[in-house]
Each structure stands twice: as structure tokens, then as C-alpha cells.
Design an enzyme around this catalytic site. Structure first.
Site, PDB file in Angstrom:
ATOM      1  N   CYS A 142       0.861  -1.283   0.106  1.00  0.00           N
ATOM      2  CA  CYS A 142       0.153  -0.053   0.006  1.00  0.00           C
ATOM      3  C   CYS A 142       0.768   1.240  -0.126  1.00  0.00           C
ATOM      4  O   CYS A 142       1.726   1.496  -0.890  1.00  0.00           O
ATOM      5  CB  CYS A 142      -1.068   0.009   1.049  1.00  0.00           C
ATOM      6  SG  CYS A 142      -2.500   1.211   0.688  1.00  0.00           S
ATOM      7  N   LYS A 163     -11.767   8.597   0.037  1.00  0.00           N
ATOM      8  CA  LYS A 163     -10.961   7.282   0.442  1.00  0.00           C
ATOM      9  C   LYS A 163     -11.620   6.184  -0.209  1.00  0.00           C
ATOM     10  O   LYS A 163     -12.535   5.716  -0.240  1.00  0.00           O
ATOM     11  CB  LYS A 163     -11.134   7.204   1.933  1.00  0.00           C
ATOM     12  CG  LYS A 163     -10.246   6.173   2.532  1.00  0.00           C
ATOM     13  CD  LYS A 163     -10.517   5.751   4.031  1.00  0.00           C
ATOM     14  CE  LYS A 163      -9.503   4.645   4.375  1.00  0.00           C
ATOM     15  NZ  LYS A 163      -9.779   4.471   5.887  1.00  0.00           N
ATOM     16  N   SER A 192      -7.655   0.098   1.123  1.00  0.00           N
ATOM     17  CA  SER A 192      -8.049   1.271   2.111  1.00  0.00           C
ATOM     18  C   SER A 192      -7.012   2.391   1.913  1.00  0.00           C
ATOM     19  O   SER A 192      -5.642   2.413   2.703  1.00  0.00           O
ATOM     20  CB  SER A 192      -7.734   0.744   3.690  1.00  0.00           C
ATOM     21  OG  SER A 192      -8.127   1.556   4.742  1.00  0.00           O
ATOM     22  N   HIS A 235      -4.268  -4.353   0.515  1.00  0.00           N
ATOM     23  CA  HIS A 235      -4.027  -4.954   1.856  1.00  0.00           C
ATOM     24  C   HIS A 235      -4.451  -6.238   1.849  1.00  0.00           C
ATOM     25  O   HIS A 235      -5.362  -6.580   2.497  1.00  0.00           O
ATOM     26  CB  HIS A 235      -4.650  -4.269   2.835  1.00  0.00           C
ATOM     27  CG  HIS A 235      -4.149  -2.862   3.190  1.00  0.00           C
ATOM     28  ND1 HIS A 235      -2.699  -2.723   4.015  1.00  0.00           N
ATOM     29  CD2 HIS A 235      -4.162  -1.533   3.163  1.00  0.00           C
ATOM     30  CE1 HIS A 235      -2.404  -1.452   4.031  1.00  0.00           C
ATOM     31  NE2 HIS A 235      -3.236  -0.618   3.378  1.00  0.00           N
ATOM     32  N   GLU A 237      -3.224  -8.558   3.243  1.00  0.00           N
ATOM     33  CA  GLU A 237      -3.156  -9.411   4.800  1.00  0.00           C
ATOM     34  C   GLU A 237      -4.119  -8.864   5.594  1.00  0.00           C
ATOM     35  O   GLU A 237      -4.172  -9.455   6.641  1.00  0.00           O
ATOM     36  CB  GLU A 237      -1.545  -8.745   5.136  1.00  0.00           C
ATOM     37  CG  GLU A 237      -1.564  -7.388   5.862  1.00  0.00           C
ATOM     38  CD  GLU A 237      -1.572  -6.213   4.778  1.00  0.00           C
ATOM     39  OE1 GLU A 237      -1.601  -4.887   5.115  1.00  0.00           O
ATOM     40  OE2 GLU A 237      -1.885  -6.408   3.573  1.00  0.00           O
ATOM     41  N   ARG A 249     -13.308   3.661  13.408  1.00  0.00           N
ATOM     42  CA  ARG A 249     -12.516   4.579  13.864  1.00  0.00           C
ATOM     43  C   ARG A 249     -12.706   5.850  13.092  1.00  0.00           C
ATOM     44  O   ARG A 249     -12.530   6.949  13.907  1.00  0.00           O
ATOM     45  CB  ARG A 249     -10.945   4.099  13.627  1.00  0.00           C
ATOM     46  CG  ARG A 249      -9.904   5.335  14.038  1.00  0.00           C
ATOM     47  CD  ARG A 249      -8.620   4.982  13.018  1.00  0.00           C
ATOM     48  NE  ARG A 249      -9.005   4.916  11.914  1.00  0.00           N
ATOM     49  CZ  ARG A 249      -8.119   4.435  10.773  1.00  0.00           C
ATOM     50  NH1 ARG A 249      -7.084   3.787  10.994  1.00  0.00           N
ATOM     51  NH2 ARG A 249      -8.402   4.732   9.580  1.00  0.00           N
TER      52      ARG A 249
END
Length: 307
Positions: A142, A163, A192, A235, A237, A249
């Protein structure tokens, strides 16, 4: 694959509960093989979660892997205890004399800053330059991928209108490349980020090959011809709930985030997201370890600088 990690590393209990083969240093020392040496530069704020995610994927082949965790000396993390860093992490001065089969550079939530404005940018540049002679293959994730493309090839990143968050369908395009060997023609992976790269900038460099991309998320997977540099724009992972935690968040911060796309069942944040990218993630990391680390790294790592 048995992973050599400290007995007290928090990830150990999680991985053992999932039947991931972890090995004590004492038992590993009795095996008459040379383990792969992998250095993980973890610049994610969620250090322990990221450690666990990466170790889970590195534990999915028959190879033995010895892990060193690296932090930046020029930035003090706020979301992990100083004792955890002291117990399990090294700084660059402690490893600069070492040589490694592989290096993983994680993402970081600093996309909205220019690279040169990131407080550890100069240190990261030093590590990436060092990797050319001390690491056989580097796997960038990323923002780490954007940073690597910018440092090595001058490829810029661009701000997105909003985003990019969600799980997106990708198409494997470099199907003959060992890194995507065994991939389905279409597969899913999480993203992300607030910035992205442009396909046309990558195509200006003949030594770079685009191996997978998405109609919605753009270029996903890039590799150099020799496999010494791998760049992943997403991502793979991530755990099942990682995007949900990021969404919660951002809600608490009053950022009014968009619900991650293609993630929750019927876009309902109260549902449990289906895990539809784990097989891809496992294959991506095992292919990297097998074809670009294990089969190509010299047995004597001291030969790296001459190669």
C-alpha cells in the site's frame, strides 16, 4: 511453514490457536537447514495486529522463516507500548550490517502528506537504498508500495476524491509471471487508502510489469522483471474485521466515512463481513517466498552485495 518468533510475542498465541506452525528458537536450532531471513519494517500504527496478519501469511508454506521486526528510529508510535517495541523490535542501526532473503515494508496512514513531509522519510529512503545490496527481494504494501515506486522510479501518487475503502475484484493480467501462478483469473483484495498511482506512469518504465489490476481500484500488483521489487497497492494481509475497525475509527473521528464497498452484507455495518480474499492473500505471499526468495536467494547471503 514453521515461523521462528519469540515465545512471548503476542501473535504467537493467536497463531497457535489457528494451527499455524510456530517454532521456538531452541527447536529451530536443531534443524539442519538454513531458514529464510525476513525483515519486516512495520510502520502501521496497529503494530501487534499487523504482526499477526503478516506472520499468519508467512506461515503457509513448508519453508522455515526467521523474522526480525524493524521500527523507525525517527518516529515514535503512539498506539503500542514502549515495552513491546523494546522487547521485539530493532532499529535500522542494529540490522544495517545484516543481510536478508526478504524485506516487507508495510503501509502507513500518511498518504495525505507529501513523501518528503513524513517525519521518517529520510530514514525510509536509507533503508530502501540499503535493501538494494542487503536484501534479495522487497515486498512493498500500500503506502509502502507508493513510497517504493516514488523512491526507485520517481512515480508520483495522486490524491483521490474520497477514500478508497472496500474489497474489490481484480483481474490477473501477467498470468505467466511466477508471482501470480495459480491465481484465479478474477480475485478479490481489500484496499484502504486516500491516494493512488496511475497506470500510465508505471508503463513508462519497461522494467516494471503490471500483474493485476481492478476496474474500480486501479493497478494492484507490480513487479520488476527480476522479482527483486514487488509492489502491492492493497492490503491482502487484512483480517476479516480490519476494514470494519477502520470505518468505526473514522466515524468516531467525525470524518463521515463512506461504508467500505463490497464488504458488509448488503452494506449493513452490523453484519459480519464475508472473508473472500484469504486464499488470494495466502497464494500471493507463498508465491513470493517460494519463487522470489527461496529459489533465487544465494545460500550465502554475503553474496548479495556482489549480485
Amino acid at each position: 511453514m514453521p515461523i521462528k518468533i519469540p515465545d512471548t510475542l503476542p501473535a504467537r498465541k493467536v497463531l497457535e490457536a489457528e494451527n499455524i506452525f510456530v517454532m521456538s528458537r531452541e527447536r529451530a536450532a536443531k534443524q539442519d537447514i538454513r531458514p529464510l531471513r525476513i525483515l519486516i519494517l512495520n510502520i502501521m500504527p496497529t503494530k501487534i495486529a499487523t504482526e499477526t496478519q503478516l506472520l499468519r501469511l508467512l506461515g503457509n508454506t513448508p519453508l522455515q522463516v526467521e523474522i526480525d521486526l524493524l521500527q523507525t528510529a525517527t518516529h515514535t508510535p503512539k498506539n503500542v507500548s514502549a515495552q513491546h517495541l523494546l522487547d521485539f523490535y530493532k532499529v535500522f542501526d542494529e540490522v544495517r550490517g545484516n543481510r536478508y532473503d526478504g524485506l516487507i515494508i508495510t503501509g502507513a496512514p500518511v498518504e495525505n502528506l507529501a513523501f518528503e513531509e513524513v517525519d521518517y522519510w529520510q530514514e525510509l529512503c536509507e533503508i530502501m537504498e540499503w535493501s538494494k545490496t542487503h536484501v534479495f527481494s522487497t515486498f512493498h504494501i500500500c503506502w509502502g508500495g507508493q513510497a517504493g515506486l516514488y523512491y526507485h522510479y520517481g512515480i508520483p501518487k495522486y490524491p483521490l476524491e474520497e477514500k478508497l475503502s472496500g474489497v474489490f475484484r481484480h483481474r490477473a493480467t501477467g498470468t505467466l509471471h511466477p508471482l501470480v501462478r495459480g491465481f484465479d483469473e478474477y480475485f478479490y483484495a481489500p484496499h484502504s487508502r486516500h491516494t493512488g498511482i496511475r497506470r500510465e506512469d508505471v508503463l513508462k518504465h519497461s522494467e516494471l510489469q503490471i500483474l493485476a489490476e481492478s476496474a474500480d481500484a486501479g493497478v494492484y500488483l507490480i513487479a520488476t522483471g527480476d522479482g527483486r521489487q514487488i509492489f502491492v497497492m492493497g492490503h491482502a494481509e487484512y483480517d476479516r474485521e480490519t476494514l470494519a475497525k477502520e470505518y468505526e475509527r473514522d466515524l468516531k473521528r467525525g470524518l463521515h466515512p463512506r461504508i467500505p464497498r463490497n464488504y458488509f452484507v448488503q452494506d449493513d455495518p452490523q453484519t459480519i463481513p464475508p472473508m473472500i480474499w484469504r486464499s488470494h492473500a495466502s497464494l500471493l505471499f507463498s508465491n513470493w517466498l517460494n519463487y522470489f526468495v527461496y529459489q533465487r536467494t544465494p545460500f550465502d547471503l554475503n553474496e548479495l552485495s556482489s549480485k
